[in-house]
Design a protein around this motif. Structure first.
Motif: not given
Length: 247
Positions: A18-21, A23-28, A40-55
């Motif tokens: 994801i490059k433009k997360l 631009e798609i969501v903001k919390s609440g 999303f109640s707990n959106p991750p930072k854009v640069e962390e989206i891949d690592s969050v999925f893998l985690e």
């Protein structure tokens, strides 16, 4: 196709999704399509989206590997989860994961569910409820049901439990043994499930995995069911080696 080496436990994936997360969501807030909007109640930072999925993936699927063979599938299911249409995924539709046995389709469904739970993903289903406190949002969560179990439950109960659940995941489509017992063949039970999910009076999301290719699906199911699979689902190929034999 050259396979990227499996990541170590402490390494982060180097495959961008994801490059433009932002631009798609903001919390609440709701910043997506009018139907199937995501929030999303707990959106991750854009640069962390891949690592969050893998985690989350390695928590529910020990030994989970994100490599070149499944990169496209992972990228597209993450797009679906966050409502990103930039790579052709339609969040208004369900997911149909297709690929040979052992390529990790069931693991992807489990990983996707854990990821959605981690980020608190929700989708908008309807405001038609008589309950004024019901704002129409539902968690983007599900419990995978194996096709054989669904058929057996239908035969025992005379109906399909939770057929109208906001999100429903059917694992291993095509493994049902087509033996007619007590009025309905196994294939017909699955046809009924898919039809009811696609024709419900409120928008529902359905996720399916199958080892069958397009030709095998056409041989097994009627034209109307095939039409629904083509029209109501994002078809996601899951390629690569048999991961069960390469652990």
């Amino acid at each position: 196709m050259e396979t990227i080496a499996a990541k170590g436990k402490n390494e982060q994936p180097k495959i961008s999704s994801i490059k433009k997360l932002s631009e798609i969501v903001k919390s609440g807030e709701v910043i997506a399509s009018p139907i199937y909007s995501r929030r999303f109640s707990n959106p991750p930072k854009v640069e962390e989206i891949d690592s969050v999925f893998l985690e989350e993936a390695v928590k529910v699927v020990p030994g989970f590997v994100w490599d070149e063979t499944n990169n496209d599938a992972i990228t597209r299911i993450i797009d679906w989860a966050v409502g990103d249409r930039s790579r052709g995924v339609d969040p208004n539709k369900g997911l149909l994961l297709m690929g040979p046995a052992g390529t990790g389709k069931t693991s992807l469904l489990l990983a996707l569910r854990a990821f959605c739970q981690r980020i608190g993903a929700q989708f908008f289903i309807s405001r038609k409820s008589s309950d004024e406190a019901d704002d129409g949002w539902r968690p983007l969560l599900w419990m995978p049901r194996h096709t054989i179990d669904v058929v057996e439950e239908y035969r025992e109960l005379g109906h399909i439990p939770n057929v109208s659940a906001p999100v429903y995941a059917l694992d291993d489509l095509g493994t049902e043994v087509d033996v007619r017992r007590w009025g309905e063949s196994a294939v017909n039970v699955i046809r009924i499930l898919i039809a009811r999910r696609c024709e419900w009076n409120a928008p529902l999301l359905t996720l399916i995995s199958t080892n069958l290719d397009a030709h095998a699906l056409q041989e097994r199911y009627d034209d109307r069911t095939i039409s629904r699979l083509r029209g109501e689902f994002n078809i996601i190929p899951v390629l690569g080696r048999d991961r069960r034999q390469h652990k």
